[in-house]
Motif scaffolding. Structure first.
Motif, short mmCIF file in Angstrom:
data_model
loop_
_atom_site.label_atom_id
_atom_site.label_comp_id
_atom_site.label_asym_id
_atom_site.label_seq_id
_atom_site.Cartn_x
_atom_site.Cartn_y
_atom_site.Cartn_z
N LYS A 218 -10.24 27.40 61.63
CA LYS A 218 -10.22 28.58 62.49
C LYS A 218 -8.85 29.26 62.42
N LYS A 219 -8.82 30.53 62.81
CA LYS A 219 -7.55 31.26 62.77
C LYS A 219 -6.51 30.63 63.69
N SER A 220 -6.96 30.16 64.82
CA SER A 220 -6.02 29.52 65.75
C SER A 220 -5.46 28.23 65.16
N ALA A 221 -6.33 27.45 64.49
CA ALA A 221 -5.86 26.22 63.85
C ALA A 221 -4.91 26.53 62.71
N THR A 222 -5.21 27.57 61.94
CA THR A 222 -4.31 27.97 60.86
C THR A 222 -2.95 28.36 61.40
N PHE A 223 -2.96 29.09 62.50
CA PHE A 223 -1.68 29.54 63.07
C PHE A 223 -0.85 28.36 63.56
N PHE A 224 -1.45 27.47 64.34
CA PHE A 224 -0.68 26.39 64.96
C PHE A 224 -0.33 25.26 63.99
N HIS A 225 -1.15 25.07 62.96
CA HIS A 225 -0.91 23.95 62.05
C HIS A 225 -0.28 24.37 60.72
N THR A 226 -0.30 25.66 60.43
CA THR A 226 0.26 26.11 59.15
C THR A 226 1.37 27.14 59.36
N VAL A 227 1.04 28.24 60.00
CA VAL A 227 2.00 29.34 60.13
C VAL A 227 3.18 28.95 61.02
N LEU A 228 2.88 28.44 62.19
CA LEU A 228 3.96 28.13 63.14
C LEU A 228 4.93 27.08 62.62
N PRO A 229 4.47 25.96 62.04
CA PRO A 229 5.44 25.00 61.49
C PRO A 229 6.30 25.57 60.37
N LEU A 230 5.72 26.46 59.56
CA LEU A 230 6.48 27.03 58.45
C LEU A 230 7.48 28.09 58.89
N THR A 231 7.37 28.56 60.13
CA THR A 231 8.35 29.53 60.64
C THR A 231 9.38 28.87 61.55
N ARG A 232 9.41 27.54 61.55
CA ARG A 232 10.34 26.84 62.43
C ARG A 232 11.79 27.19 62.12
N SER A 233 12.12 27.35 60.85
CA SER A 233 13.49 27.69 60.50
C SER A 233 13.89 29.05 61.04
N GLY A 234 12.96 30.03 61.01
CA GLY A 234 13.25 31.35 61.55
C GLY A 234 13.42 31.32 63.05
N ILE A 235 12.57 30.57 63.74
CA ILE A 235 12.71 30.43 65.20
C ILE A 235 14.02 29.75 65.54
N PHE A 236 14.38 28.74 64.78
CA PHE A 236 15.63 28.03 65.00
C PHE A 236 16.83 28.97 64.88
N ALA A 237 16.85 29.78 63.82
CA ALA A 237 17.95 30.73 63.64
C ALA A 237 17.97 31.76 64.76
N GLY A 238 16.80 32.26 65.15
CA GLY A 238 16.75 33.23 66.23
C GLY A 238 17.25 32.68 67.55
N ILE A 239 16.89 31.44 67.85
CA ILE A 239 17.36 30.81 69.08
C ILE A 239 18.88 30.69 69.08
N LEU A 240 19.45 30.30 67.96
CA LEU A 240 20.91 30.21 67.88
C LEU A 240 21.56 31.55 68.19
N LEU A 241 21.07 32.61 67.55
CA LEU A 241 21.68 33.92 67.71
C LEU A 241 21.52 34.46 69.13
N VAL A 242 20.30 34.38 69.66
CA VAL A 242 20.02 34.98 70.96
C VAL A 242 20.66 34.18 72.09
N PHE A 243 20.54 32.87 72.05
CA PHE A 243 21.05 32.05 73.16
C PHE A 243 22.57 32.15 73.28
N ILE A 244 23.27 32.07 72.17
CA ILE A 244 24.73 32.14 72.23
C ILE A 244 25.18 33.50 72.74
N ASP A 245 24.56 34.56 72.24
CA ASP A 245 24.96 35.90 72.65
C ASP A 245 24.63 36.17 74.11
#
Length: 312
Positions: A218-245
């Motif tokens: 399902k699209k929801s399963a694809t998002f949570f099990h494929t897309v979201l884990p593969l974007t972890r590096s982008g979320i990590f970088a965004g959290i660093l930038l936004v939280f510090i600022d």
């Protein structure tokens, strides 16, 4: 009893010895020259200012007679000790809370924006939408925050429209509240979350999503099990930038908040610009950096990314 013959060496003989550092530099000097330039940049603009700030915090004196270096470690006890005259721990905790909440807001808003641009927009329109995301950076940070204050003021267009359709009463206020401060921080730093997530989404191989569909996912399963884990590096970088600022931002609480939204960033600003207590401002900044560093290090260890190279 049969004895085993010694194993024959692998084809090609023994592995060639690893070339030394000098040989590697001689063969391909470009990466090392680039690393040297980056290291010099970090040394001049990061390490030296950190050491200078710590040195200033250990000075004693006043604006009239000047400051001298005296190893004045007592300033930290005066600011954060049990008998401190000010609530610096409260201001620090409030800044961390505002920064963390603004970071969550930017994730909730920025991820759908990045996902839409990456997967739902034609390639010829992607750059234009990314430019719109970055467009606010062409205006001064202070002016952007001041315009946000105008929009949220009691006579501003937002509350005027809400009162016109009777959704809020005359006594309802947004400006001067925690929500206004967090909203202003999230608005100012939204692009810092959208861009890293977009880059991470763009690097996802479309065949992975197609494989999920072929396997009746399902699209929801694809998002949570494929897309979201593969974007972890982008979320990590965004959290660093936004939280510090956001955590160190003195402008949003000053223009959008009130006396009950006072943060450590404002305390640093007042100590440096208003009271000219440079050692106090440096000590507050040092403690803020240490606390943020500990929080981000813990986050990186617990929920960070293993693919640090994906952040660049």
């Amino acid at each position: 009893m049969t004895t085993l013959a010694p194993s024959a060496p692998a084809l090609g003989g023994a592995p060639a010895p690893t070339p030394g550092l000098k040989n590697r530099i001689r063969r391909n000097p470009a990466p090392y020259l680039l690393a040297l330039a980056g290291g010099a940049w970090l040394l001049i603009l990061f390490v030296i200012p950190l050491i200078s700030g710590l040195a200033v915090s250990l000075m004693s004196g006043n604006p009239q007679d000047g400051y001298t270096f005296t190893w004045n470690w007592a300033v930290y006890g005066q600011l954060f000790g049990p008998g401190a005259a000010t609530d610096n721990w409260l201001f620090l905790g409030r800044a961390v809370f505002y920064g963390a909440t603004a970071t969550v807001v930017t994730i909730l808003v920025g991820f759908p924006m990045a996902y839409f641009i990456a997967f739902r927009v034609k390639p010829q329109w992607k750059n234009a939408l990314l430019l719109l995301v970055m467009l606010s950076f062409l205006v001064s940070f202070v002016i952007r925050t001041d315009m946000w204050a105008f929009l949220l003021s009691d006579q501003g267009p937002v509350l005027t429209a809400l009162r016109g359709i009777h959704l809020v009463g005359k006594d309802f206020h947004i400006l001067g509240t925690d929500s206004a401060v967090i909203g202003g921080m999230a608005y100012n730093d939204l692009a810092f979350m959208v861009l890293p997530i977009y880059v991470a989404l763009e690097r996802i191989d479309p065949r992975l999503i197609e494989a999920s569909a072929d396997l009746y996912g399902k699209k929801s399963a694809t998002f949570f099990h494929t897309v979201l884990p593969l974007t972890r590096s982008g979320i990590f970088a965004g959290i660093l930038l936004v939280f510090i600022d956001s955590a160190g931002d003195p402008v949003s609480p000053s223009l959008l908040g009130g006396t009950h939204t006072y943060t450590i960033g404002q305390a640093i600003q007042d100590a440096y610009l208003t009271n000219q207590q440079y050692n106090v401002a440096a000590a507050l900044s040092t403690v803020l950096m240490i606390v943020l560093g500990v929080i981000l290090f813990a986050y990186a260890r617990i929920a960070g990314t293993d693919n640090i190279e994906d952040l660049v």
